[in-house]
Design an enzyme around this catalytic site. Sequence first.
Site, mmCIF file in Angstrom:
data_model
loop_
_atom_site.group_PDB
_atom_site.id
_atom_site.type_symbol
_atom_site.label_atom_id
_atom_site.label_comp_id
_atom_site.label_asym_id
_atom_site.label_seq_id
_atom_site.Cartn_x
_atom_site.Cartn_y
_atom_site.Cartn_z
ATOM 1 N N LYS A 1 0.805 -1.224 0.000
ATOM 2 C CA LYS A 1 0.000 0.000 0.000
ATOM 3 C C LYS A 1 0.845 1.283 0.000
ATOM 4 C CE LYS A 1 -4.334 -0.806 2.102
ATOM 5 N NZ LYS A 1 -5.203 -0.830 3.277
ATOM 6 N N ASP B 1 -10.418 3.183 1.057
ATOM 7 C CA ASP B 1 -10.776 2.844 2.446
ATOM 8 C C ASP B 1 -11.459 4.024 3.120
ATOM 9 O OD1 ASP B 1 -9.904 0.254 2.582
ATOM 10 O OD2 ASP B 1 -7.898 0.760 3.319
ATOM 11 N N GLY C 1 -2.409 1.537 9.558
ATOM 12 C CA GLY C 1 -2.722 2.020 8.210
ATOM 13 C C GLY C 1 -4.178 2.412 8.056
ATOM 14 N N ASN D 1 -3.935 4.690 21.268
ATOM 15 C CA ASN D 1 -3.234 3.505 20.749
ATOM 16 C C ASN D 1 -2.378 2.869 21.829
ATOM 17 O OD1 ASN D 1 -2.699 1.793 18.487
ATOM 18 N ND2 ASN D 1 -0.623 2.642 18.390
ATOM 19 N N THR E 1 0.600 1.555 21.511
ATOM 20 C CA THR E 1 1.932 2.169 21.443
ATOM 21 C C THR E 1 1.731 3.683 21.297
ATOM 22 O OG1 THR E 1 2.607 0.194 20.261
ATOM 23 C CG2 THR E 1 4.160 2.027 20.236
ATOM 24 N N VAL E 2 1.959 4.393 22.396
ATOM 25 C CA VAL E 2 1.574 5.809 22.422
ATOM 26 C C VAL E 2 2.370 6.633 21.404
ATOM 27 C CG1 VAL E 2 1.304 7.844 23.910
ATOM 28 C CG2 VAL E 2 0.970 5.565 24.842
ATOM 29 N N THR F 1 -8.159 -1.341 15.415
ATOM 30 C CA THR F 1 -7.130 -2.361 15.649
ATOM 31 C C THR F 1 -7.665 -3.705 15.158
ATOM 32 O OG1 THR F 1 -7.829 -3.195 17.810
ATOM 33 C CG2 THR F 1 -6.553 -1.141 17.802
#
Length: 503
Positions: free
Chosen positions: A300, A336, A362, A382, A384-385, A417
């Site tokens: 992508k 999307d 993504g 998220n 993972t900040v 997620t």
Amino acid sequence: MSHKYPKTVLCVGKETVNTVLEEIEKINRFAHADIIELRADYIKEEELTEENLTKIKNASDKEILFTLRKQEEGGQRKISDSVREAFCFTAIKIGFEYIDIENSTPKDMLDRIMSEVRKAGRSTQLILSFHNFSETLESEISEKFNDIKSKNPDIIKIVTMANSEADSNFIIDFVRSNVSDSVRLALFCMGEWGTTNRIQCHNLGSALTYLAVASGTGTASGQLTYDEFVSNPDIQKTTICGLIGKPIRHSMSPLVHNAGYRDQNINCKYILIETDDIDFAIHYIKSNNIRGLSATMPLKIKAIKFLDDIDPLAEKIGSINTIVNTAGKLKGYNTDVVGAIRSIKDVMTLKNKKVAMIGAGGAARAIGVGLIEEGAEVIILNRTVEKAERLAGDLKCRFSGIDPAKLQDCDLIINTTSVGMYPRVDESILQEIPPEAVVMDIVYYPLETKLLKLAKQNGNETITGFGMFIYQAAEQYKLFTTNDPPLEVMKKVSLERLSELGK
Ligand SMILES: NC(=O)c1ccc[n+]([C@@H]2O[C@H](COP(=O)([O-])OP(=O)(O)OC[C@H]3O[C@@H](n4cnc5c(N)ncnc54)[C@H](OP(=O)(O)O)[C@@H]3O)[C@@H](O)[C@H]2O)c1
């Protein structure tokens, strides 16, 4: 594919399983190859086993036709009827998409094979065939056609030797008069008239056009090679679209797009091109003149630098999921975002709404760009900040870890997620859901994720990921074909598939 459009059949007549597999590997790269015909009568007796046939069946995503031709009709060696029957049953059991049986097969044997084919449902189709290797007799063709048609196979196949232009013309006229939406007839001739005859029969809708992989590898006289076929300016070729990426074998995209082409009677097909090699993918698109591609991971982002042009929205997102090829010029889009925003707007407006988006991958990036364009006030949460911070920096919005306190007063919560996706269906990214928010999950398999179940129990309105999936596919369909997509048909086939998968 629509029955109206002919399929190409690439013939593989090799003595050993290894050479068969090598040949299949070559055909897998041929975008215009629809079916691979395994001429099992060419394979050495000791190598013709169920295990080897299974290996061959699994070597391609393309449809495979099993033919164990009897010697009197062009087969390579003498094989008893009982052995041929047993192998036909094996081929049906393994799931070969087609088997070809001679119409001259003894009636009781033919009845047993046909009954086995019917039991297999639509997974194997029967081609009932007649060959005359010496001449073309008008009365014989009419008689065989009526006889075979009365037995109701999936495809009627008649091949004769043309010894004159008149023979060839008769065959062409016969195809013209008898091919229809309900009659799938593969009729063409062999011999020196064969080549031009096959081109004309193909263009008139003769169901199958047999091609050799390369010169010298054909299984009948007059056969064109694949290269001759694709480069012949007189041949009406199917427009090809497809999906690139890896892994993609379980994608629903071929089902959805092909159902649309069938419904709108467009001579177009959608194929899988499984690769993570961007150089190969771009070469493949250009050399096979592929009209449109859906692109998935890991291509992508990688694909962008090979494009001639990019849609401004996709450029803003920094990734594409669609490539359109117009006369060799490649333009990238990201559908999307259209898919996600349209599915939300079926339920609510976005202007000035507070949206908590969980995830910073993504899909989140694409949806985030869409939400901001619509005037929503977004916060990214998220695991993972640092990733949330990076995306929030690009989108100019707030961010945090996955902190339930940040969900209070939100109008919309979106899970972007992969948590809850099959097979981890018992997981949910949230355990507690604030009462007023609409809850969306972009995971669409299962259709109702654990998160959406919890939200429903809690009394929240929900949006499944199916809407995003189907709308993004519909948008691609429009870009590829310029037609308005048959949305209901596309929805129906994919919902049926999802429900089958859920059983
Ligand atoms: N409905 C549709 O049409 C559609 C379209 C595109 C994608 N999708 C679905 O959306 C999902 C995400 O796709 P993507 O392309 O954005 O993937 P991606 O780029 O790999 O991003 C994955 C995201 O999920 C988070 N994550 C993964 N496992 C987690 C866990 N156990 N706990 C908390 N967070 C976790 C990651 O957080 P970290 O940053 O902390 O790793 C990251 O934010 C996939 O399930 C995909 O099938 C649906």
